[in-house]
Design a protein around this motif. Structure first.
Motif, PDB file in Angstrom:
ATOM      1  N   PRO A  85       1.130  -1.605   0.585  1.00 31.19           N
ATOM      2  CA  PRO A  85       0.136   0.274  -0.209  1.00 31.19           C
ATOM      3  C   PRO A  85       1.002   0.850   0.218  1.00 31.19           C
ATOM      4  N   LEU A  86       0.041   2.777  -0.587  1.00 30.48           N
ATOM      5  CA  LEU A  86       1.161   3.515  -1.422  1.00 30.48           C
ATOM      6  C   LEU A  86       1.105   3.852   1.095  1.00 30.48           C
ATOM      7  N   LEU A 109      -7.126  12.433   8.526  1.00 31.97           N
ATOM      8  CA  LEU A 109      -6.293  12.929   7.505  1.00 31.97           C
ATOM      9  C   LEU A 109      -5.847  12.081   7.208  1.00 31.97           C
ATOM     10  N   TRP A 110      -5.144  10.799   7.368  1.00 28.49           N
ATOM     11  CA  TRP A 110      -4.907  10.473   7.110  1.00 28.49           C
ATOM     12  C   TRP A 110      -5.062   9.343   6.006  1.00 28.49           C
ATOM     13  N   ILE A 111      -6.101   9.324   5.800  1.00 32.82           N
ATOM     14  CA  ILE A 111      -7.016   8.410   4.535  1.00 32.82           C
ATOM     15  C   ILE A 111      -6.483   9.954   3.376  1.00 32.82           C
ATOM     16  N   ALA A 116      -4.145  11.787  -1.569  1.00 31.25           N
ATOM     17  CA  ALA A 116      -3.455  12.799  -2.829  1.00 31.25           C
ATOM     18  C   ALA A 116      -2.178  12.331  -2.923  1.00 31.25           C
ATOM     19  N   VAL A 117      -1.488  11.780  -2.307  1.00 27.73           N
ATOM     20  CA  VAL A 117      -0.338  10.528  -3.200  1.00 27.73           C
ATOM     21  C   VAL A 117      -1.299   9.430  -4.070  1.00 27.73           C
ATOM     22  N   ASN A 119      -3.332  10.092  -5.848  1.00 28.89           N
ATOM     23  CA  ASN A 119      -4.084  11.174  -6.857  1.00 28.89           C
ATOM     24  C   ASN A 119      -2.511  11.389  -7.865  1.00 28.89           C
ATOM     25  N   VAL A 120      -1.372  11.493  -6.869  1.00 29.55           N
ATOM     26  CA  VAL A 120      -0.298  11.882  -7.466  1.00 29.55           C
ATOM     27  C   VAL A 120      -0.156  10.549  -8.709  1.00 29.55           C
ATOM     28  N   LEU A 121       0.328   9.116  -7.864  1.00 32.44           N
ATOM     29  CA  LEU A 121       0.593   8.458  -8.236  1.00 32.44           C
ATOM     30  C   LEU A 121       0.261   7.275  -9.598  1.00 32.44           C
ATOM     31  N   ASP A 122      -1.075   7.729  -8.874  1.00 33.39           N
ATOM     32  CA  ASP A 122      -1.529   6.743  -9.871  1.00 33.39           C
ATOM     33  C   ASP A 122      -2.332   7.242 -11.458  1.00 33.39           C
ATOM     34  N   GLU A 123      -1.696   8.994 -11.430  1.00 38.04           N
ATOM     35  CA  GLU A 123      -2.114   9.348 -12.216  1.00 38.04           C
ATOM     36  C   GLU A 123      -0.713   9.838 -13.408  1.00 38.04           C
ATOM     37  N   VAL A 124      -0.030   9.353 -12.767  1.00 44.67           N
ATOM     38  CA  VAL A 124       1.188   9.722 -13.633  1.00 44.67           C
ATOM     39  C   VAL A 124       1.946   8.446 -14.050  1.00 44.67           C
ATOM     40  N   THR A 125       1.611   7.743 -15.707  1.00 46.39           N
ATOM     41  CA  THR A 125       2.053   6.959 -16.148  1.00 46.39           C
ATOM     42  C   THR A 125       3.787   6.983 -15.798  1.00 46.39           C
ATOM     43  N   LEU A 126       4.433   5.344 -16.326  1.00 40.77           N
ATOM     44  CA  LEU A 126       5.381   5.306 -16.927  1.00 40.77           C
ATOM     45  C   LEU A 126       6.298   5.841 -18.631  1.00 40.77           C
TER      46      LEU A 126
END
Length: 151
Positions: A85-86, A109-111, A116-117, A119-126
């Motif tokens: 998990p991220l 807050l932790w959720i 937020a994490v 939203n960035v890491l799953d949006e950006v592809t290799l």
């Protein structure tokens, strides 16, 4: 969020494979090209294979290649394949953590941090990392005030 050495090596290897897709690349070539320790990279590649991110090819021309088009594989998927998990709190998923008293609402807050994490890491592809064409929203975050401050 902290990216482990395994996660960093995994993303670097996956981006390298994205830049040569669909060519098969040896683990030694990946290690040499990214300046990574070969034995450690082999273990990371095994995790990526089990996670469905890469496939391995045996034989004289063997090596590794991405299991899908680099535009279909998110950086988040690579990190999950090697690190799980991220975002976590004391080794637990944020929704599993409970607190009493004044901290009772801290899991919210932790959720939000996990979201937020994601939203960035799953949006950006290799493919986007390999070409330097990050999504506009991510580029704005990189350029935002304080983004480069080490705090």
């Amino acid at each position: 969020m902290q990216v482990s050495a395994r996660g960093d090596y995994a993303v670097r290897a996956a981006v390298s494979l994205a830049s040569t897709h669909p060519t098969t690349v040896s683990a030694q070539s990946l290690a040499d090209g990214e300046g990574l320790p070969h034995k450690f990279l082999e273990a990371v590649l095994a995790d990526l294979r089990r996670g469905g991110v890469v496939t391995s090819v045996r034989g004289a021309d063997g090596g590794y290649r991405l299991a899908r088009d680099p535009g279909e594989i998110s950086v988040g998927a690579v990190l999950r394949a090697v690190d799980g998990p991220l975002a976590g709190v004391r080794g637990q998923r944020p929704e599993e953590v409970t607190y009493d008293g004044a901290s009772a609402h801290l899991p919210d807050l932790w959720i939000a941090v996990r979201a937020a994490v994601r939203n960035v890491l799953d949006e950006v592809t290799l493919a986007q990392v390999a070409t330097g064409r990050l999504p506009a929203r991510v580029r704005r975050l990189v350029g935002s005030e304080g983004a480069w401050e080490p705090r």
